[in-house]
Motif scaffolding. Structure first.
Motif, PDB file in Angstrom:
ATOM      1  N   CYS A   1      98.860 -12.347  30.974  1.00  0.00           N
ATOM      2  CA  CYS A   1      99.680 -11.340  30.308  1.00  0.00           C
ATOM      3  C   CYS A   1     101.137 -11.439  30.778  1.00  0.00           C
ATOM      4  O   CYS A   1     101.389 -11.578  31.976  1.00  0.00           O
ATOM      5  CB  CYS A   1      99.119  -9.949  30.631  1.00  0.00           C
ATOM      6  SG  CYS A   1     100.026  -8.613  29.827  1.00  0.00           S
TER       7      CYS A   1
ATOM      8  N   HIS B   1     103.137  -9.052  30.942  1.00  0.00           N
ATOM      9  CA  HIS B   1     103.505  -7.804  31.617  1.00  0.00           C
ATOM     10  C   HIS B   1     103.306  -7.942  33.117  1.00  0.00           C
ATOM     11  O   HIS B   1     104.238  -7.785  33.890  1.00  0.00           O
ATOM     12  CB  HIS B   1     102.669  -6.636  31.054  1.00  0.00           C
ATOM     13  CG  HIS B   1     102.989  -5.326  31.680  1.00  0.00           C
ATOM     14  ND1 HIS B   1     102.019  -4.468  32.155  1.00  0.00           N
ATOM     15  CD2 HIS B   1     104.177  -4.729  31.921  1.00  0.00           C
ATOM     16  CE1 HIS B   1     102.602  -3.387  32.645  1.00  0.00           C
ATOM     17  NE2 HIS B   1     103.907  -3.516  32.515  1.00  0.00           N
TER      18      HIS B   1
ATOM     19  N   VAL C   1      97.641 -10.646  34.752  1.00  0.00           N
ATOM     20  CA  VAL C   1      96.258 -10.283  34.432  1.00  0.00           C
ATOM     21  C   VAL C   1      95.739 -11.283  33.405  1.00  0.00           C
ATOM     22  O   VAL C   1      96.466 -11.673  32.482  1.00  0.00           O
ATOM     23  CB  VAL C   1      96.193  -8.836  33.875  1.00  0.00           C
ATOM     24  CG1 VAL C   1      94.803  -8.532  33.328  1.00  0.00           C
ATOM     25  CG2 VAL C   1      96.563  -7.841  34.965  1.00  0.00           C
TER      26      VAL C   1
ATOM     27  N   CYS D   1      95.210  -6.419  26.265  1.00  0.00           N
ATOM     28  CA  CYS D   1      95.163  -6.834  27.667  1.00  0.00           C
ATOM     29  C   CYS D   1      94.291  -5.872  28.472  1.00  0.00           C
ATOM     30  O   CYS D   1      94.412  -4.650  28.319  1.00  0.00           O
ATOM     31  CB  CYS D   1      96.577  -6.866  28.235  1.00  0.00           C
ATOM     32  SG  CYS D   1      96.605  -7.265  29.998  1.00  0.00           S
TER      33      CYS D   1
ATOM     34  N   HIS E   1      96.739  -3.069  31.193  1.00  0.00           N
ATOM     35  CA  HIS E   1      97.262  -1.764  30.808  1.00  0.00           C
ATOM     36  C   HIS E   1      97.133  -1.532  29.302  1.00  0.00           C
ATOM     37  O   HIS E   1      97.856  -0.710  28.732  1.00  0.00           O
ATOM     38  CB  HIS E   1      98.729  -1.643  31.232  1.00  0.00           C
ATOM     39  CG  HIS E   1      98.941  -1.923  32.683  1.00  0.00           C
ATOM     40  ND1 HIS E   1      99.336  -3.164  33.142  1.00  0.00           N
ATOM     41  CD2 HIS E   1      98.763  -1.148  33.778  1.00  0.00           C
ATOM     42  CE1 HIS E   1      99.405  -3.141  34.466  1.00  0.00           C
ATOM     43  NE2 HIS E   1      99.057  -1.930  34.878  1.00  0.00           N
TER      44      HIS E   1
ATOM     45  N   TYR F   1      98.093  -3.134  26.745  1.00  0.00           N
ATOM     46  CA  TYR F   1      99.132  -3.548  25.797  1.00  0.00           C
ATOM     47  C   TYR F   1      98.482  -4.493  24.795  1.00  0.00           C
ATOM     48  O   TYR F   1      97.582  -5.254  25.133  1.00  0.00           O
ATOM     49  CB  TYR F   1     100.268  -4.288  26.500  1.00  0.00           C
ATOM     50  CG  TYR F   1     101.217  -3.423  27.287  1.00  0.00           C
ATOM     51  CD1 TYR F   1     100.904  -2.126  27.644  1.00  0.00           C
ATOM     52  CD2 TYR F   1     102.442  -3.934  27.692  1.00  0.00           C
ATOM     53  CE1 TYR F   1     101.782  -1.351  28.381  1.00  0.00           C
ATOM     54  CE2 TYR F   1     103.329  -3.163  28.427  1.00  0.00           C
ATOM     55  CZ  TYR F   1     102.997  -1.873  28.767  1.00  0.00           C
ATOM     56  OH  TYR F   1     103.862  -1.120  29.507  1.00  0.00           O
TER      57      TYR F   1
HETATM   58  S1  FES Z   1      99.025  -6.545  32.758  1.00  0.00           S
HETATM   59 FE1  FES Z   1      98.733  -6.762  30.619  1.00  0.00          FE
HETATM   60  S2  FES Z   1      99.448  -4.886  29.857  1.00  0.00           S
HETATM   61 FE2  FES Z   1      99.865  -4.760  31.955  1.00  0.00          FE
END
Ligand code: FES
Length: 104
Positions: A46, A48, A51, A65, A68, A70
């Protein structure tokens, strides 16, 4: 200069399913799937936070994901929650049964 790597075989790809393939020398695997009949390759991580996206859910063209929640649309790579984030779509080349991806 592009870094083209062999990721998998066409027979390894399943429509509308997230499958991540390890690539030697690359930290995160590459996800390859088929959306609307077209091969799509994206990073297995990801944008973000770090992950694994292959552990997320795929509904239609959208990956959710597990970090979180997203969502990223595989047709564009765009994140529906944060316009500053996007999932890179790698160029894909098929040679016979081999799926090659340009990582850079
Ligand atoms: S780690 Fe993927 S949305 Fe935060």
């Amino acid at each position: 200069m592009a870094m083209r790597v062999l990721v998998c075989r066409l027979s390894d790809v399943v429509d509308d399913e997230l499958r991540a393939f390890p690539v030697r020398g690359v930290t995160w695997p590459v996800i390859v799937t088929r959306i609307d009949g077209k091969l799509v390759a994206v990073p297995g991580v990801c944008p973000h936070e770090d992950v694994a996206l292959a552990d997320g859910d795929l509904h239609g063209t959208v990956i959710t994901c597990p970090g979180h929640s997203y969502e990223f649309d595989l047709r564009t790579g765009k994140c529906t929650h944060d316009p500053t984030l996007s999932l890179r779509r790698y160029p894909v080349t098929v040679v016979a049964d081999e799926v090659w991806v340009d990582l850079l």
